[in-house]
Design an enzyme around this catalytic site. Structure first.
Site, PDB file in Angstrom:
ATOM      1  N   ASP A   1       7.044 -20.335 -32.383  1.00  0.00           N
ATOM      2  CA  ASP A   1       7.671 -20.183 -31.074  1.00  0.00           C
ATOM      3  C   ASP A   1       7.352 -18.796 -30.505  1.00  0.00           C
ATOM      4  O   ASP A   1       6.886 -18.644 -29.371  1.00  0.00           O
ATOM      5  CB  ASP A   1       9.188 -20.373 -31.263  1.00  0.00           C
TER       6      ASP A   1
ATOM      7  N   LYS B   1       5.873 -15.123 -44.193  1.00  0.00           N
ATOM      8  CA  LYS B   1       6.447 -13.805 -44.494  1.00  0.00           C
ATOM      9  C   LYS B   1       6.911 -13.835 -45.944  1.00  0.00           C
ATOM     10  O   LYS B   1       8.052 -13.508 -46.273  1.00  0.00           O
ATOM     11  CB  LYS B   1       7.601 -13.539 -43.511  1.00  0.00           C
TER      12      LYS B   1
ATOM     13  N   TYR C   1      15.117 -23.212 -37.298  1.00  0.00           N
ATOM     14  CA  TYR C   1      15.501 -24.052 -36.152  1.00  0.00           C
ATOM     15  C   TYR C   1      16.076 -25.402 -36.577  1.00  0.00           C
ATOM     16  O   TYR C   1      16.344 -26.247 -35.734  1.00  0.00           O
ATOM     17  CB  TYR C   1      14.310 -24.265 -35.215  1.00  0.00           C
TER      18      TYR C   1
ATOM     19  N   ASP D   1       4.313 -17.358 -27.184  1.00  0.00           N
ATOM     20  CA  ASP D   1       4.472 -16.612 -25.931  1.00  0.00           C
ATOM     21  C   ASP D   1       3.528 -15.412 -25.919  1.00  0.00           C
ATOM     22  O   ASP D   1       2.976 -15.043 -24.881  1.00  0.00           O
ATOM     23  CB  ASP D   1       5.925 -16.142 -25.755  1.00  0.00           C
TER      24      ASP D   1
ATOM     25  N   ASP E   1       4.070 -10.382 -39.138  1.00  0.00           N
ATOM     26  CA  ASP E   1       4.056  -9.123 -38.377  1.00  0.00           C
ATOM     27  C   ASP E   1       2.616  -8.672 -38.111  1.00  0.00           C
ATOM     28  O   ASP E   1       2.274  -8.245 -37.004  1.00  0.00           O
ATOM     29  CB  ASP E   1       4.881  -8.023 -39.069  1.00  0.00           C
TER      30      ASP E   1
END
Ligand code: ATP
Length: 361
Positions: A244, A188, A143, A248, A220
């Protein structure tokens, strides 16, 4: 997390010997934004009156509506208002979110994105006893916005620096010390070696917090564990885009995006907002204002701590209790929580509860 403000910043609050504290810049935003911001301001006005401190609000238009009115999503005048305020309360912004929130996070160096997720009595969820805080690095990684997009190729640079990795790790470990004393470091590294920098910083910082247990988890697997075994988490420390996305998911686990709120904090400034977007698919009058109100509660806590203002801390605690009590009354739930109440109903009811609580105390 360092909450103390620098002397330079403190001096900017003083004009002619008068301390002009508690100036809150407000970004109403788009879609449901203006409705839930109005609700949050009314609740803040009520608690400030009840607990005896003064908040002054200054509107700083930003987002899609601001772009239509002023030709740019974050007009300079709005940016100046935000920068010279004590804290910013932000509503959700539509398509121009990147030009507003991503810009503000980087420009004001609001490097710590703190996102709490808790199952609550009265809110239907598949889970119980979930209490997670996602601590997301807010200024770097993919980002950062270093991109090259052509007709035949697209490149986005993933930027990580040791300084940013170390400071966000410190925020996560300090937070874990006050909670269940566990940090899950999410990356990751098996595919992207760049994450080694983030991982090593966390391992190094962990040595300074012997009471906190640290574990590592690939992103993951974290996504999977969140939906199958969310109680295993306490503090999740991760980078920008992973944080981010996982947020959610965590909001879905605890009930609704309409309850999910966050703080964007740097060493000298804080910006507080719901994590959801503008909810373009619903009638704004039925929007759930609780995420915005809880973001305001976080703002009071941060202001109270940075300024040593006990009244604000008490008000924040009372506001949280009032929200918990409201959620147990099915008549006060908005449609996202299975009820039929409007944002206005929630606001009025919350203010009634606050008044009653204060009379009893
Ligand atoms: P945006 O493009 O602004 O990000 P979106 O629709 O992609 O909007 P959200 O606004 O986060 O994403 O909404 C996701 C879902 O959650 C939608 O169904 C929306 O109605 C719902 N939702 C989000 N916030 C609220 C809220 N405060 N009250 C009720 N429903 C909400």
């Amino acid at each position: 997390m360092r909450y103390a403000l620098s002397q330079k910043r403190l001096n900017t609050y003083k004009k002619g010997g008068q301390s002009v504290t508690n100036l809150i810049s407000v970004i109403p935003g788009d879609g449901i934004g203006p409705v839930i911001i109005r609700s949050a301001i009314r609740v803040l006005e009520a608690v400030s009156e009840l607990y005896g401190f003064k908040l002054n609000f200054v509107e700083a238009p930003a987002g899609d509506a601001a772009k239509r009115s002023f030709g740019e999503p974050l007009p300079k005048d709005s940016f100046d208002k935000i920068r010279s305020s004590d804290a910013c309360l932000k509503g959700p912004v539509g398509d121009t979110a990147k030009d507003v929130i991503v810009f503000l996070r980087q420009r004001l160096d609001l490097y710590a994105n703190i996102r709490p997720f808790k199952t609550l009595p009265g809110v239907s969820s598949k889970w119980r006893d979930v209490d997670i805080v996602i601590v997301r690095e807010n200024t770097e990684e993919l980002y950062k916005g270093v991109e090259d997009v052509g007709e035949e190729h697209a490149v986005a640079l993933m930027v990580l620096t040791k300084k940013a990795c170390v400071r966000i790790a410190n925020v996560a470990f300090q937070m874990a010390e006050t909670r269940k004393k566990k940090v899950t470091v999410v990356h990751k590294v098996n595919v992207l070696k760049s994450f080694e920098l983030f991982r090593k910083a966390a391992l190094e910082v962990a040595k300074s917090y012997p009471s906190v247990t640290m574990e590592e988890m690939l992103v993951d697997n974290t996504a999977y564990q969140l939906v199958t075994n969310p109680q295993r988490f306490d503090v999740i420390l991760t980078t920008n885009m992973f944080g981010d996305i996982l947020s959610d998911e965590a909001a879905g686990i605890v009930g609704s995006l309409g309850l999910a709120y966050s703080a964007n904090i740097g060493d000298e400034f804080g910006l507080f907002e719901p994590i959801h977007g503008t909810a373009p698919d619903i009638d704004p009058s039925y929007a759930n204002p609780i995420a915005q109100i809880m973001a305001s509660k976080m703002m009071l806590e941060w202001l109270g701590r940075t300024k040593g203002n006990m009244a604000m801390l008490k008000a924040a605690s009372s506001l949280e209790n009032a929200v918990l009590s409201l959620l147990q009354d099915s008549k006060s739930l908005t449609p996202d929580l299975g009820g039929r109440a409007t944002a206005e109903d929630v606001t009025k009811r919350l203010i009634e509860i606050l008044l009653k609580e204060k009379r009893i105390s």
